[in-house]
Design an enzyme around this catalytic site. Structure first.
Site, short mmCIF file in Angstrom:
data_model
loop_
_atom_site.label_atom_id
_atom_site.label_comp_id
_atom_site.label_asym_id
_atom_site.label_seq_id
_atom_site.Cartn_x
_atom_site.Cartn_y
_atom_site.Cartn_z
N CYS A 279 40.15 11.37 112.88
CA CYS A 279 39.73 10.87 111.56
C CYS A 279 38.97 9.54 111.70
CB CYS A 279 40.97 10.73 110.68
SG CYS A 279 40.74 9.86 109.13
N HIS A 280 38.25 9.18 110.64
CA HIS A 280 37.47 7.94 110.66
C HIS A 280 38.32 6.70 110.87
CE1 HIS A 280 33.66 9.73 109.52
NE2 HIS A 280 34.44 10.65 108.96
N THR A 281 39.55 6.73 110.38
CA THR A 281 40.40 5.55 110.50
C THR A 281 40.73 5.27 111.97
OG1 THR A 281 41.29 6.17 108.36
CG2 THR A 281 42.48 4.47 109.55
N HIS B 205 46.62 10.01 113.77
CA HIS B 205 47.52 10.08 112.62
C HIS B 205 47.40 11.38 111.85
CE1 HIS B 205 43.71 8.66 111.03
NE2 HIS B 205 44.09 9.10 109.85
N GLU B 206 46.61 12.35 112.36
CA GLU B 206 46.43 13.60 111.60
C GLU B 206 47.13 14.72 112.37
OE1 GLU B 206 42.60 13.70 108.92
OE2 GLU B 206 42.37 15.28 110.41
N CYS C 160 60.56 7.86 101.39
CA CYS C 160 62.00 7.64 101.64
C CYS C 160 62.84 8.25 100.53
CB CYS C 160 62.31 6.15 101.80
SG CYS C 160 62.38 5.22 100.24
N CYS D 241 63.23 4.15 97.40
CA CYS D 241 62.67 2.86 96.98
C CYS D 241 62.12 2.96 95.55
CB CYS D 241 61.58 2.40 97.95
SG CYS D 241 60.03 3.31 97.82
N CYS E 250 59.15 5.28 95.35
CA CYS E 250 59.48 6.70 95.52
C CYS E 250 60.16 7.27 94.28
CB CYS E 250 60.38 6.91 96.74
SG CYS E 250 59.47 6.95 98.30
N CYS F 18 55.29 4.49 99.26
CA CYS F 18 56.67 4.19 99.65
C CYS F 18 56.73 2.81 100.31
CB CYS F 18 57.17 5.26 100.62
SG CYS F 18 58.80 4.93 101.30
N ARG G 48 56.99 -0.18 105.41
CA ARG G 48 55.62 -0.70 105.44
C ARG G 48 55.41 -1.85 106.41
NH1 ARG G 48 52.45 1.31 101.56
NH2 ARG G 48 50.69 -0.07 101.28
N CYS H 198 46.11 14.03 106.63
CA CYS H 198 45.30 12.92 106.13
C CYS H 198 44.18 13.41 105.22
CB CYS H 198 44.75 12.06 107.28
SG CYS H 198 43.76 10.68 106.68
N ARG I 260 35.54 18.13 111.03
CA ARG I 260 36.64 17.60 111.84
C ARG I 260 36.67 18.24 113.22
NH1 ARG I 260 37.61 13.80 108.94
NH2 ARG I 260 39.66 13.04 108.32
N1 LIG Z 1 42.21 6.92 100.56
C1 LIG Z 1 42.70 7.43 101.67
O1 LIG Z 1 43.93 7.51 101.84
C2 LIG Z 1 41.77 7.95 102.71
C3 LIG Z 1 42.21 8.87 103.68
C4 LIG Z 1 41.26 9.37 104.59
C5 LIG Z 1 39.96 8.94 104.53
N2 LIG Z 1 39.58 8.02 103.61
C6 LIG Z 1 38.19 7.55 103.49
O2 LIG Z 1 37.47 8.51 102.74
C7 LIG Z 1 36.10 8.44 103.09
C8 LIG Z 1 35.59 9.82 103.43
O3 LIG Z 1 36.24 10.32 104.58
P1 LIG Z 1 35.69 11.63 105.29
O4 LIG Z 1 36.60 11.93 106.42
O5 LIG Z 1 35.45 12.70 104.28
O6 LIG Z 1 34.29 11.05 105.83
P2 LIG Z 1 32.90 11.72 106.22
O7 LIG Z 1 32.10 10.67 106.89
O8 LIG Z 1 33.13 12.98 106.95
O9 LIG Z 1 32.25 12.08 104.83
C9 LIG Z 1 31.50 11.17 104.08
C10 LIG Z 1 30.37 11.94 103.43
O10 LIG Z 1 29.68 11.05 102.56
C11 LIG Z 1 28.32 11.40 102.60
N3 LIG Z 1 27.52 10.29 102.09
C12 LIG Z 1 27.12 9.15 102.74
N4 LIG Z 1 26.34 8.41 101.93
C13 LIG Z 1 26.26 9.06 100.76
C14 LIG Z 1 25.59 8.80 99.54
N5 LIG Z 1 24.84 7.69 99.38
N6 LIG Z 1 25.72 9.67 98.51
C15 LIG Z 1 26.46 10.80 98.67
N7 LIG Z 1 27.09 11.11 99.82
C16 LIG Z 1 26.99 10.26 100.86
C17 LIG Z 1 28.07 11.72 104.05
O11 LIG Z 1 26.90 12.53 104.21
C18 LIG Z 1 29.35 12.47 104.43
O12 LIG Z 1 29.22 13.87 104.26
C19 LIG Z 1 36.01 7.42 104.23
O13 LIG Z 1 35.70 6.16 103.68
C20 LIG Z 1 37.43 7.40 104.77
O14 LIG Z 1 37.72 6.20 105.42
C21 LIG Z 1 40.46 7.54 102.69
ZN LIG Z 2 42.82 9.58 108.34
ZN LIG Z 3 60.16 5.03 99.41
#
Ligand SMILES: NC(=O)c1ccc[n+]([C@@H]2O[C@H](COP(=O)([O-])OP(=O)(O)OC[C@H]3O[C@@H](n4cnc5c(N)ncnc54)[C@H](O)[C@@H]3O)[C@@H](O)[C@H]2O)c1
Ligand SMILES: [Zn+2]
Ligand SMILES: [Zn+2]
Length: 367
Positions: free
Chosen positions: A40-42, A62-63, A92, A95, A98, A106, A110, A169, A362
């Site tokens: 994943c990106h993270t 983490h995935e 949990c 908390c 939760c 949760c 943390r 994730c 992915r």
């Molecule tokens: N909130 C959470 O808990 C959580 C969990 C996982 C990932 N994320 C975040 O979610 C986001 C997306 O994750 P992902 O795995 O799908 O990433 P990804 O990079 O696979 O997908 C992002 C998409 O956005 C598109 N994009 C880029 N610029 C754009 C624009 N101007 N207009 C429209 N589309 C555009 C890209 O072409 C791509 O397909 C990331 O910022 C990631 O860090 C958040």
């Molecule tokens: Zn992730």
């Molecule tokens: Zn909790």
């Protein structure tokens, strides 16, 4: 025990796949033998050093999806042989968060998790006696890991692990943003910005909620094709006038629900501006860069638009991840097109390169 794991030695360097030591699970902890793990990106964000709260050395990942091995003292909710999805966002059940239906954040572990330790403030991972930290409380780029019981979701053993891991994730984040954070109503109009795993999950979640129209915006036609496969009824390539085009397509008002899944703050702003006056709800799932801010004209809020953030899609992991997996197994969610390739642990750095090149949704590591 000795296990192979991908270690972040220092920021900006490739991960080093090597043998490390994993200690037995302590009270309330569980040893999980990984079967599969998405990249994943993270993970990349932390490996690059861009995340100011990152730490090293650490085992990333983490995935994950795996099978329970040994369990520590007092563990009752999982037993050896159970199939589990790993949760960086635990549940949990006790908390104050939760116990509230309003959040999935949760509070139980943390503080130590954010520092890279298990709840008792120590690590089970080590090398030559030196501790190695646990990334996001999961460290699933490894043949096995030790995790708190409250961070494992027991899923159906029928779920193929290389797809089930996506529920740890990205996929649950998107599905949950539509189902649990926004609670999309049947018959509504939705716009999803970004068609990566999170955005595609949001498209599927909006469809499961009975949305009538689901517009998806991305830069890539290939990804928009995948969005149509998940239920998008309209797709558009992002451009300078994306908001105007969305307003045109929605009778001049904008959408009932919008979702941002790119991490770009300019797109977040577009997502707010594409929500309709009166009741439009914009749900932000993307993670912005350090120090970036979201710019909103207050008039948009006064006239009834709302903005919500969503971490892990608002999914209460232990309870709801198994439910989402069951929906997939029942044929309601099409997960297969979201796994672009399966690789070995040794190829984890190549998966990072593919991610940077936006090549595939992915890559999944098989153990
Ligand atoms: N909130 C959470 O808990 C959580 C969990 C996982 C990932 N994320 C975040 O979610 C986001 C997306 O994750 P992902 O795995 O799908 O990433 P990804 O990079 O696979 O997908 C992002 C998409 O956005 C598109 N994009 C880029 N610029 C754009 C624009 N101007 N207009 C429209 N589309 C555009 C890209 O072409 C791509 O397909 C990331 O910022 C990631 O860090 C958040
Ligand atoms: Zn992730
Ligand atoms: Zn909790």
């Amino acid at each position: 025990m000795r296990i192979r794991a991908a270690v972040l030695e220092s920021f900006g360097d490739p991960l080093a796949v090597q043998d490390v030591e994993l200690a037995a699970p302590g009270p309330g902890e569980v040893l999980v033998r990984l079967l599969a793990c998405g990249v994943c990106h993270t993970d990349l964000y932390t490996a690059s050093g861009a995340d100011p709260s990152g730490y090293a050395p650490a085992v990333l990942g983490h995935e994950g999806c795996g099978v329970v091995g040994d369990v520590g003292e007092g563990v009752v909710s999982v037993t050896p042989g159970d199939h589990v999805v790993t949760l960086f966002s635990p549940q949990c059940g006790e908390c104050i968060h939760c116990r509230s239906p309003k959040t999935n954040l949760c509070l139980a572990i943390r503080e130590q998790q954010n520092k890279g330790y298990l709840p008792d403030g120590t690590a089970r991972l080590s090398r030559d006696g030196e501790p190695i930290r646990h990334f996001m409380g999961t460290s699933t780029f490894a043949e096995a890991t030790v995790m708190p019981e409250i961070a494992l979701a027991k899923i159906s053993p029928d779920a193929p692990p290389e797809m089930a891991c996506l529920f740890a994730c990205g996929l649950s984040t998107g599905l949950g943003a539509a189902m649990y954070t926004a609670k999309v109503e049947a018959g509504s109009t939705c716009v999803v910005f970004g068609a990566g795993l999170v955005g595609l999950g949001a498209v599927a979640g909006a469809r499961l909620q009975g949305a009538e129209r689901i517009l998806c915006v991305d830069l890539s036609e290939e990804r928009l094709e995948l969005a149509r496969g998940q239920g998008a009824t309209d797709t558009l390539i992002a451009s300078g006038d994306t908001v105007e085009r969305i307003l045109e397509m929605t009778g001049g008002f904008g959408a009932d629900y919008t979702f941002e899944a790119t991490g770009n703050v300019n797109v977040m702003r577009q997502a707010v501006e594409s929500a309709r006056m009166g009741w439009g709800l914009c749900t932000v799932a993307g993670v912005a860069g350090k120090g970036e801010t979201l710019d909103i004209v207050p008039r948009l809020l006064i006239t009834g638009r709302r903005v919500a953030g969503s971490s892990f899609g608002g999914v209460k992991g232990r309870e709801q991840v198994p439910q989402l997996v069951d929906k997939w197994l029942a044929g309601d969610i099409d997960v297969e097109p979201l796994v672009s390739r399966t690789i070995g642990l040794d190829d984890v750095n190549h998966a990072f390169e593919l991610m940077e090149a936006q090549d595939g949704i992915r890559s999944v590591i098989r153990f």
